[in-house]
Design a protein around this motif. Structure first.
Motif, PDB file in Angstrom:
ATOM      1  N   ARG B 133       0.826  -1.207   0.000  1.00 40.07           N
ATOM      2  CA  ARG B 133       0.000   0.000   0.000  1.00 40.07           C
ATOM      3  C   ARG B 133       0.863   1.262   0.000  1.00 40.07           C
ATOM      4  N   ALA B 134       1.970   1.228   0.758  1.00 36.53           N
ATOM      5  CA  ALA B 134       2.831   2.404   0.851  1.00 36.53           C
ATOM      6  C   ALA B 134       3.460   2.743  -0.499  1.00 36.53           C
ATOM      7  N   LEU B 135       3.562   1.731  -1.375  1.00 33.06           N
ATOM      8  CA  LEU B 135       4.108   1.986  -2.707  1.00 33.06           C
ATOM      9  C   LEU B 135       3.039   2.517  -3.664  1.00 33.06           C
ATOM     10  N   GLY B 136       1.823   2.676  -3.142  1.00 31.16           N
ATOM     11  CA  GLY B 136       0.754   3.218  -3.974  1.00 31.16           C
ATOM     12  C   GLY B 136      -0.100   2.168  -4.645  1.00 31.16           C
ATOM     13  N   MET B 137       0.182   0.881  -4.352  1.00 34.89           N
ATOM     14  CA  MET B 137      -0.641  -0.172  -4.943  1.00 34.89           C
ATOM     15  C   MET B 137      -1.952  -0.266  -4.181  1.00 34.89           C
ATOM     16  N   GLY B 138      -3.042  -0.520  -4.912  1.00 31.12           N
ATOM     17  CA  GLY B 138      -4.348  -0.630  -4.277  1.00 31.12           C
ATOM     18  C   GLY B 138      -4.465  -1.913  -3.470  1.00 31.12           C
ATOM     19  N   TYR B 139      -5.573  -2.036  -2.737  1.00 30.16           N
ATOM     20  CA  TYR B 139      -5.767  -3.205  -1.879  1.00 30.16           C
ATOM     21  C   TYR B 139      -5.746  -4.502  -2.687  1.00 30.16           C
ATOM     22  N   TRP B 140      -6.472  -4.528  -3.791  1.00 32.48           N
ATOM     23  CA  TRP B 140      -6.586  -5.767  -4.571  1.00 32.48           C
ATOM     24  C   TRP B 140      -5.290  -6.114  -5.260  1.00 32.48           C
ATOM     25  N   LYS B 141      -4.624  -5.090  -5.808  1.00 35.77           N
ATOM     26  CA  LYS B 141      -3.327  -5.336  -6.441  1.00 35.77           C
ATOM     27  C   LYS B 141      -2.375  -5.951  -5.436  1.00 35.77           C
ATOM     28  N   THR B 142      -2.337  -5.372  -4.234  1.00 38.32           N
ATOM     29  CA  THR B 142      -1.435  -5.889  -3.206  1.00 38.32           C
ATOM     30  C   THR B 142      -1.837  -7.312  -2.822  1.00 38.32           C
ATOM     31  N   MET B 143      -3.144  -7.524  -2.687  1.00 42.66           N
ATOM     32  CA  MET B 143      -3.622  -8.855  -2.323  1.00 42.66           C
ATOM     33  C   MET B 143      -3.191  -9.896  -3.358  1.00 42.66           C
ATOM     34  N   PHE B 144      -3.382  -9.596  -4.630  1.00 45.06           N
ATOM     35  CA  PHE B 144      -3.122 -10.596  -5.658  1.00 45.06           C
ATOM     36  C   PHE B 144      -1.645 -10.735  -6.016  1.00 45.06           C
ATOM     37  N   ARG B 145      -0.894  -9.641  -5.923  1.00 50.56           N
ATOM     38  CA  ARG B 145       0.498  -9.718  -6.348  1.00 50.56           C
ATOM     39  C   ARG B 145       1.468  -9.959  -5.208  1.00 50.56           C
ATOM     40  N   ILE B 146       1.083  -9.588  -3.987  1.00 51.00           N
ATOM     41  CA  ILE B 146       2.004  -9.713  -2.846  1.00 51.00           C
ATOM     42  C   ILE B 146       1.534 -10.804  -1.875  1.00 51.00           C
ATOM     43  N   ARG B 222       8.688 -27.997  -4.586  1.00 50.78           N
ATOM     44  CA  ARG B 222      10.137 -27.795  -4.690  1.00 50.78           C
ATOM     45  C   ARG B 222      10.446 -26.665  -5.658  1.00 50.78           C
ATOM     46  N   TYR B 223       9.669 -26.608  -6.758  1.00 52.07           N
ATOM     47  CA  TYR B 223       9.890 -25.551  -7.736  1.00 52.07           C
ATOM     48  C   TYR B 223       9.699 -24.184  -7.088  1.00 52.07           C
ATOM     49  N   LEU B 224       8.602 -24.044  -6.330  1.00 52.97           N
ATOM     50  CA  LEU B 224       8.314 -22.752  -5.702  1.00 52.97           C
ATOM     51  C   LEU B 224       9.382 -22.393  -4.683  1.00 52.97           C
ATOM     52  N   ARG B 225       9.903 -23.397  -3.982  1.00 51.44           N
ATOM     53  CA  ARG B 225      10.912 -23.122  -2.974  1.00 51.44           C
ATOM     54  C   ARG B 225      12.251 -22.731  -3.605  1.00 51.44           C
ATOM     55  N   ASN B 226      12.648 -23.515  -4.608  1.00 50.12           N
ATOM     56  CA  ASN B 226      13.979 -23.297  -5.186  1.00 50.12           C
ATOM     57  C   ASN B 226      14.094 -22.001  -5.958  1.00 50.12           C
ATOM     58  N   THR B 227      13.045 -21.655  -6.688  1.00 46.09           N
ATOM     59  CA  THR B 227      13.150 -20.438  -7.491  1.00 46.09           C
ATOM     60  C   THR B 227      12.802 -19.211  -6.671  1.00 46.09           C
ATOM     61  N   GLY B 228      12.424 -19.420  -5.399  1.00 50.25           N
ATOM     62  CA  GLY B 228      11.963 -18.282  -4.622  1.00 50.25           C
ATOM     63  C   GLY B 228      10.597 -17.843  -5.115  1.00 50.25           C
ATOM     64  N   ALA B 229       9.961 -18.691  -5.892  1.00 47.31           N
ATOM     65  CA  ALA B 229       8.601 -18.432  -6.371  1.00 47.31           C
ATOM     66  C   ALA B 229       8.472 -17.074  -7.023  1.00 47.31           C
ATOM     67  N   ASP B 230       9.095 -16.944  -8.155  1.00 47.21           N
ATOM     68  CA  ASP B 230       9.075 -15.658  -8.842  1.00 47.21           C
ATOM     69  C   ASP B 230       7.783 -15.504  -9.638  1.00 47.21           C
ATOM     70  N   VAL B 231       6.669 -15.773  -8.953  1.00 47.16           N
ATOM     71  CA  VAL B 231       5.375 -15.806  -9.628  1.00 47.16           C
ATOM     72  C   VAL B 231       5.036 -14.472 -10.266  1.00 47.16           C
ATOM     73  N   VAL B 232       5.215 -13.414  -9.491  1.00 48.87           N
ATOM     74  CA  VAL B 232       4.744 -12.109  -9.939  1.00 48.87           C
ATOM     75  C   VAL B 232       5.527 -11.622 -11.147  1.00 48.87           C
ATOM     76  N   GLN B 233       6.842 -11.806 -11.073  1.00 47.29           N
ATOM     77  CA  GLN B 233       7.652 -11.295 -12.171  1.00 47.29           C
ATOM     78  C   GLN B 233       7.340 -12.001 -13.478  1.00 47.29           C
ATOM     79  N   ASN B 234       7.114 -13.313 -13.397  1.00 46.68           N
ATOM     80  CA  ASN B 234       6.833 -14.058 -14.605  1.00 46.68           C
ATOM     81  C   ASN B 234       5.510 -13.639 -15.226  1.00 46.68           C
ATOM     82  N   ASN B 235       4.599 -13.209 -14.377  1.00 50.64           N
ATOM     83  CA  ASN B 235       3.291 -12.820 -14.882  1.00 50.64           C
ATOM     84  C   ASN B 235       3.331 -11.490 -15.620  1.00 50.64           C
ATOM     85  N   SER B 236       4.291 -10.659 -15.270  1.00 55.35           N
ATOM     86  CA  SER B 236       4.217  -9.296 -15.800  1.00 55.35           C
ATOM     87  C   SER B 236       5.073  -9.110 -17.028  1.00 55.35           C
TER      88      SER B 236
END
Lengths: 246, 236
Positions: B133-146, B222-236
């Motif tokens: 939120r402090a970065l200016g992201m809305g509630y839903w954006k923060t919920m889904f991306r963070i 294991r995939y999520l653990r090893n890669t640090g789960a770079d979910v958000v970056q891959n989506n964008s």
């Protein structure tokens, strides 16, 4: 002194029956470094968190660039927050994202930057703080001082008009405090407007353009650093300084 | 002994092409289980976000009340009864038993997944929402991306468990005369009067299914653990 960026009037905040802020009025001008010190529980952090509306004030008004932000719409509040950087005591980096991902997320989602642009800007900032080699690393691989520098870069990537620091060095090992303070000093020197809640008296004295003492939910005294430390007026401030400056 | 076993197998699987009961039944089981899981995921996320948004920030009081009723009713009544009510009362006009089963199991699983995901959301430090939120992201954006990417990673083992339970629970669709793997085996038993071979085969197939699923989930974890789960970056 630049133009008035933030104006705070009669700010009050209660959590249930507990009144934490009891009417604070002050302002922050462009290029100023306002350092807020005071005993724990005095309302410093709450004051800072009200400035970017992480806490909704119970009473009082805050103007940012002349706009009343307390009574603004949710969308306007989001925009206001994007113009204010905030650095937390516990860094609050996003552990599921790489350092680069941490820094580029908000510029892409909020500012609409392309991934390439955001990354270029992030790398430039990382370069400046000497952490470019950590771009692909994840937060848990960094030391506390490195994490906090990344957190500062994450805020800077949004090109904020003012930066809020909430005890940025309190969670750090002593030998890492210096690197973070040095970065903050460099920022101040570059003209960044800053509001800093801290226990680092040396920083307040050296870098601050104005020092504020908060206690019991009130702004007890504010003054230029020299006068503030050498010539404290209020007995509570004298008492506080005598304890922290031995 | 060995000869008797082979004769039994021949009787149960080869004669009159009885293996088809198992083969078709397996298809139905997979169809119901996978679609129900997907429906459950959608409901689960929706309900979990509403519940935790309400508990943490006082949002959506009405939706939260509805979500609570849903959780209470679904978790408070047996799956078989829900299936029968769905088939005979709520979806009386729908002919496809598969659709009835998918909806009944999906709605049921959604309640359990919702509570699992809610636990995941609760496990995330409030500072994460504040930083977003402090970065200016809305509630839903923060919920889904963070928040949610981290929440899901934390509860993946529990979610996997729920998927496995759901897959095996579909074996009760025989109650609405839908022929799945379990019912297929039962039909073979009723035609041949042989009990060992059909039931043990059915059990073995379920076991293999669950083992495969467990392996797949382990890989994902294991995939999520090893890669640090770079979910958000891959989506964008």
């Amino acid at each position: 002194m630049g133009k008035e960026l933030l104006k705070i009037e009669n700010l009050k905040k209660s959590f249930g029956p507990l009144q934490v802020l009891k009417g604070v009025s002050t302002n922050v001008c462009e290029g100023e470094v306002v350092v807020v010190i005071g005993p724990s529980g005095g309302g410093k952090s709450t004051f800072l968190r009200c400035l970017n509306l992480l806490e909704t004030p119970t009473e009082g008004t805050i103007w940012f660039n002349g706009q009343d932000i307390v009574h603004a719409s949710e969308r306007e509040k989001n925009h206001v927050r994007s113009e204010m950087g905030m650095v937390f005591q516990h860094f609050n980096l996003f552990p599921h994202l790489s350092i680069l991902g941490n820094i580029t997320l908000a510029p892409q989602l909020v500012r609409g930057l392309k991934k390439k642009e955001a990354e270029a800007k992030a790398m430039e900032l990382l370069e400046r703080v000497g952490l470019a080699d950590k771009a692909k690393a994840y937060p848990q691989q960094l030391s506390g001082g490195q994490k906090q520098r990344v957190a500062i870069v994450r805020s800077l990537a949004m090109n904020p008009q003012v930066m809020l620091f909430d005890e940025p060095t309190s969670a750090l090992d002593p030998e890492m405090v210096g690197e973070v303070l040095n970065l903050m000093k460099a920022l101040a020197k570059a003209g960044m407007t800053m509001v800093v809640v801290t226990h680092e008296m040396g920083f307040a004295r050296e870098v601050g353009t104005r020092v504020c003492f908060m206690d019991g939910g009130l702004l007890v005294e504010e003054n230029a650093p020299e006068a503030f430390f050498d010539n404290p007026g209020h007995p509570r401030l004298k008492d506080f300084l005598s304890k922290v400056l031995k | 002994m060995w000869q008797t076993f082979l004769d039994d197998c021949r009787l149960c699987f080869i004669k009159n092409n009885r293996w088809q009961y198992l083969f078709d039944g397996l298809g139905v089981t997979l169809q119901v289980a996978i679609q129900a899981i997907l429906i459950g995921i959608v409901i689960g996320f929706f309900v979990a976000v509403i519940r935790s948004s309400h508990d943490k920030y006082g949002r959506f009081p009405v939706l939260n009340a509805l979500a609570k009723i849903y959780l209470t009713v679904i978790r408070g009544t047996p799956m078989v009864v829900q299936l029968l009510i769905t088939y005979y009362i709520i979806l009386k006009s729908i002919d496809s038993k598969v659709i009835v089963a998918v909806l009944a199991f999906g709605i049921n699983s959604g309640a359990y997944q919702a509570e699992i995901i809610r636990a995941g959301i609760c496990s995330i430090d409030p500072g994460q929402m504040e930083a977003g939120r402090a970065l200016g992201m809305g509630y839903w954006k923060t919920m889904f991306r963070i928040i949610l990417p981290q929440a899901v990673r934390n509860v993946l083992p529990a979610l996997g468990n729920e998927f496995i339970v759901l897959m095996k629970d579909t074996s009760i669709v025989g109650y609405i005369a839908l022929i799945d793997l379990a019912k297929g085996g039962d039909i073979i038993r009723s035609q041949t009067y042989s009990v060992y071979v059909p039931y043990l085969t059915v059990a073995a197939i379920y076991l293999i299914l669950v083992m495969f699923f467990t392996w797949l989930l382990g890989k994902l974890e294991r995939y999520l653990r090893n890669t640090g789960a770079d979910v958000v970056q891959n989506n964008s």
